[in-house]
Design a protein around this motif. Sequence first.
Motif, PDB file in Angstrom:
ATOM      1  N   GLU A  36     -18.978  43.113  16.261  1.00 12.60           N
ATOM      2  CA  GLU A  36     -20.178  43.120  17.475  1.00 12.60           C
ATOM      3  C   GLU A  36     -19.504  42.728  18.282  1.00 12.60           C
ATOM      4  OE1 GLU A  36     -21.905  44.786  12.882  1.00 12.60           O
ATOM      5  OE2 GLU A  36     -21.090  42.498  13.618  1.00 12.60           O
ATOM      6  N   THR A  37     -18.817  41.300  18.261  1.00  8.37           N
ATOM      7  CA  THR A  37     -18.899  40.382  19.457  1.00  8.37           C
ATOM      8  C   THR A  37     -17.659  41.268  20.405  1.00  8.37           C
ATOM      9  OG1 THR A  37     -19.163  38.607  18.280  1.00  8.37           O
ATOM     10  CG2 THR A  37     -17.341  38.166  20.062  1.00  8.37           C
ATOM     11  N   GLN A  38     -17.053  41.404  19.426  1.00  9.81           N
ATOM     12  CA  GLN A  38     -15.850  42.357  20.037  1.00  9.81           C
ATOM     13  C   GLN A  38     -16.256  43.804  20.974  1.00  9.81           C
ATOM     14  OE1 GLN A  38     -11.315  42.244  17.818  1.00  9.81           O
ATOM     15  NE2 GLN A  38     -12.736  41.096  16.769  1.00  9.81           N
ATOM     16  N   SER A  39     -17.029  44.337  20.430  1.00 10.14           N
ATOM     17  CA  SER A  39     -17.453  45.645  21.227  1.00 10.14           C
ATOM     18  C   SER A  39     -18.309  45.005  22.318  1.00 10.14           C
ATOM     19  CB  SER A  39     -18.247  45.998  19.545  1.00 10.14           C
ATOM     20  OG  SER A  39     -18.687  47.366  20.688  1.00 10.14           O
ATOM     21  N   GLU A  40     -18.719  44.395  22.266  1.00  8.14           N
ATOM     22  CA  GLU A  40     -19.830  43.846  23.404  1.00  8.14           C
ATOM     23  C   GLU A  40     -18.748  43.286  24.679  1.00  8.14           C
ATOM     24  OE1 GLU A  40     -21.973  39.954  21.714  1.00  8.14           O
ATOM     25  OE2 GLU A  40     -23.284  41.758  20.724  1.00  8.14           O
ATOM     26  N   THR A  41     -17.457  42.783  23.791  1.00  6.89           N
ATOM     27  CA  THR A  41     -16.485  41.748  24.859  1.00  6.89           C
ATOM     28  C   THR A  41     -16.330  43.715  25.552  1.00  6.89           C
ATOM     29  OG1 THR A  41     -15.925  40.046  23.411  1.00  6.89           O
ATOM     30  CG2 THR A  41     -14.075  40.525  24.894  1.00  6.89           C
ATOM     31  N   ALA A  42     -15.845  44.180  25.321  1.00  5.40           N
ATOM     32  CA  ALA A  42     -14.917  45.397  25.731  1.00  5.40           C
ATOM     33  C   ALA A  42     -16.261  46.057  26.218  1.00  5.40           C
ATOM     34  CB  ALA A  42     -15.091  46.922  24.765  1.00  5.40           C
ATOM     35  N   ALA A  43     -17.463  46.049  26.041  1.00  9.60           N
ATOM     36  CA  ALA A  43     -18.364  46.452  27.031  1.00  9.60           C
ATOM     37  C   ALA A  43     -18.522  46.119  28.921  1.00  9.60           C
ATOM     38  CB  ALA A  43     -19.474  46.350  26.812  1.00  9.60           C
ATOM     39  N   ARG A  44     -18.173  44.495  28.020  1.00  9.63           N
ATOM     40  CA  ARG A  44     -18.475  43.398  29.218  1.00  9.63           C
ATOM     41  C   ARG A  44     -17.425  43.544  30.322  1.00  9.63           C
ATOM     42  NH1 ARG A  44     -18.955  37.290  27.293  1.00  9.63           N
ATOM     43  NH2 ARG A  44     -18.911  36.962  29.525  1.00  9.63           N
ATOM     44  N   LEU A  45     -16.148  43.791  29.783  1.00  8.27           N
ATOM     45  CA  LEU A  45     -14.460  44.380  30.589  1.00  8.27           C
ATOM     46  C   LEU A  45     -15.025  45.563  31.031  1.00  8.27           C
ATOM     47  CD1 LEU A  45     -12.337  42.776  28.428  1.00  8.27           C
ATOM     48  CD2 LEU A  45     -12.419  41.865  29.915  1.00  8.27           C
ATOM     49  N   GLY A  46     -15.373  46.627  30.135  1.00  5.37           N
ATOM     50  CA  GLY A  46     -15.686  47.706  30.934  1.00  5.37           C
ATOM     51  C   GLY A  46     -13.784  48.883  30.417  1.00  5.37           C
ATOM     52  N   ALA A  47     -13.896  47.830  29.005  1.00  7.12           N
ATOM     53  CA  ALA A  47     -12.588  47.798  28.586  1.00  7.12           C
ATOM     54  C   ALA A  47     -12.141  49.447  27.543  1.00  7.12           C
ATOM     55  CB  ALA A  47     -12.015  47.245  27.502  1.00  7.12           C
ATOM     56  N   GLU A  48     -11.684  50.236  27.122  1.00 10.64           N
ATOM     57  CA  GLU A  48     -11.123  51.474  26.367  1.00 10.64           C
ATOM     58  C   GLU A  48     -11.585  50.269  24.965  1.00 10.64           C
ATOM     59  OE1 GLU A  48      -8.749  54.512  24.211  1.00 10.64           O
ATOM     60  OE2 GLU A  48      -7.964  53.610  26.114  1.00 10.64           O
ATOM     61  N   CYS A  49     -12.161  50.961  23.484  1.00  9.91           N
ATOM     62  CA  CYS A  49     -12.505  50.087  22.671  1.00  9.91           C
ATOM     63  C   CYS A  49     -11.673  50.973  21.390  1.00  9.91           C
ATOM     64  CB  CYS A  49     -14.045  49.990  22.310  1.00  9.91           C
ATOM     65  SG  CYS A  49     -14.384  48.954  21.236  1.00  9.91           S
ATOM     66  N   VAL A  50     -11.389  50.495  20.200  1.00  3.37           N
ATOM     67  CA  VAL A  50     -10.899  51.373  19.052  1.00  3.37           C
ATOM     68  C   VAL A  50     -10.833  50.387  17.906  1.00  3.37           C
ATOM     69  CG1 VAL A  50      -8.617  52.615  17.742  1.00  3.37           C
ATOM     70  CG2 VAL A  50      -8.885  52.850  20.224  1.00  3.37           C
ATOM     71  N   VAL A  51     -11.764  51.916  16.777  1.00  2.85           N
ATOM     72  CA  VAL A  51     -11.804  49.931  16.449  1.00  2.85           C
ATOM     73  C   VAL A  51     -11.001  51.612  15.218  1.00  2.85           C
ATOM     74  CG1 VAL A  51     -13.668  50.436  14.338  1.00  2.85           C
ATOM     75  CG2 VAL A  51     -14.705  50.197  16.280  1.00  2.85           C
ATOM     76  N   VAL A  52     -10.441  50.409  13.776  1.00  8.78           N
ATOM     77  CA  VAL A  52      -9.736  51.005  13.142  1.00  8.78           C
ATOM     78  C   VAL A  52     -10.431  51.112  11.688  1.00  8.78           C
ATOM     79  CG1 VAL A  52      -7.475  50.216  11.612  1.00  8.78           C
ATOM     80  CG2 VAL A  52      -7.297  50.013  14.136  1.00  8.78           C
ATOM     81  N   PRO A  53     -10.143  52.061  11.043  1.00  6.28           N
ATOM     82  CA  PRO A  53     -10.998  52.499   9.689  1.00  6.28           C
ATOM     83  C   PRO A  53     -10.312  51.802   8.769  1.00  6.28           C
ATOM     84  CG  PRO A  53     -10.972  54.403  10.435  1.00  6.28           C
ATOM     85  CD  PRO A  53     -10.127  53.253  11.271  1.00  6.28           C
ATOM     86  N   GLY A  54     -11.011  50.748   7.613  1.00  6.50           N
ATOM     87  CA  GLY A  54     -10.441  50.765   6.964  1.00  6.50           C
ATOM     88  C   GLY A  54      -9.501  48.498   6.690  1.00  6.50           C
ATOM     89  N   ALA A  55      -9.432  48.495   8.377  1.00  5.45           N
ATOM     90  CA  ALA A  55      -8.742  47.414   8.948  1.00  5.45           C
ATOM     91  C   ALA A  55      -9.743  46.050   8.789  1.00  5.45           C
ATOM     92  CB  ALA A  55      -7.628  47.823   9.813  1.00  5.45           C
ATOM     93  N   VAL A  56      -9.015  45.400   8.418  1.00  8.28           N
ATOM     94  CA  VAL A  56     -10.122  43.896   8.944  1.00  8.28           C
ATOM     95  C   VAL A  56      -9.265  43.458   9.673  1.00  8.28           C
ATOM     96  CG1 VAL A  56     -10.538  41.519   7.265  1.00  8.28           C
ATOM     97  CG2 VAL A  56     -10.340  43.655   6.209  1.00  8.28           C
TER      98      VAL A  56
END
Length: 296
Positions: A242-262
């Motif tokens: 959630e924190t990293q998703s919010e950071t991407a939104a604040r940056l106007g950056a592309e966001c990629v979530v890697v399934p299964g990864a920690v």
Amino acid sequence: MSTPRFLDLPPGVTPQKLETPQGAFAALEALPVSGVVERWPALLVPGLTGSKEDFIAVLMTLAQSGRRVVAVDLRGQYETPGPDDPAAYTCAALGADVDLLAQAIGGGDPVHLVGHSFGGLVAREAVIDGRTRFASFTLMSSGPAGVEGRRARNGRQIMEEIPTLGLEHLWHHRMEPDALAADVSDEILAFLRKRLLTNSPTGLACMAEQVLSMYDRTDELRQIEIPTLVLYGEHDDGWSPETQSETAARLGAECVVVPGAVHSPAVEAPETTAAALVRFWNAAEKHYLDTRSNAM
């Protein structure tokens, strides 16, 4: 604990020493096994207790996109020596090292910059300080400010225990039990022990303090006109998804979530991670060339 597949380097990957005005840095350099280097290079920066070996699983795939790709040990990490001066291990000081490394690697060309975890906080300093022109910036499993949750507790233990109890204590009481619980092989266990004990104790303790106390520079980073990617595992336990998703939104950056990864996508899901980076890098280069063409 994630563990790198390091014992046999992939084709096209070789150990190197990168010379800079700040000294020599240990690195793994990947070049295309077939074809030629025709795209801009990339620099990969590891996290707090990590090293260049954390990127081994993605290096060959990244290089096959037509690039020179270099993963480094930061000052005081594993095979790069460092001084006993705590001031050498602030995010700003390490970010200045990243500037020098990028300039050495780029040879005049822009460089794609990737920072994993604490390495993301360090690499961010290099982007914001404006000394080097970067082609793109990727925050991999890295947050806007100090690390959170379980990894924050681990960071405090590192910071507090190393000055009084030393690296051997940290290995036997913190790191080795985690590695054994993860059922790693004897060879990897030996590597992890060697890597930890080769670190600069001063450097590791100071970096731990930095990863805990770093302040939020997201708004400053947003002011830098650079293509930015935020990439993280869906189960990240360093900075929350959630924190990293919010950071991407604040940056106007592309966001990629890697399934299964920690917390280590380059180790836990290397093909997915490498594919995301290559696609992002190619798009960043195309955008740059299109912008230049339209400006003429």
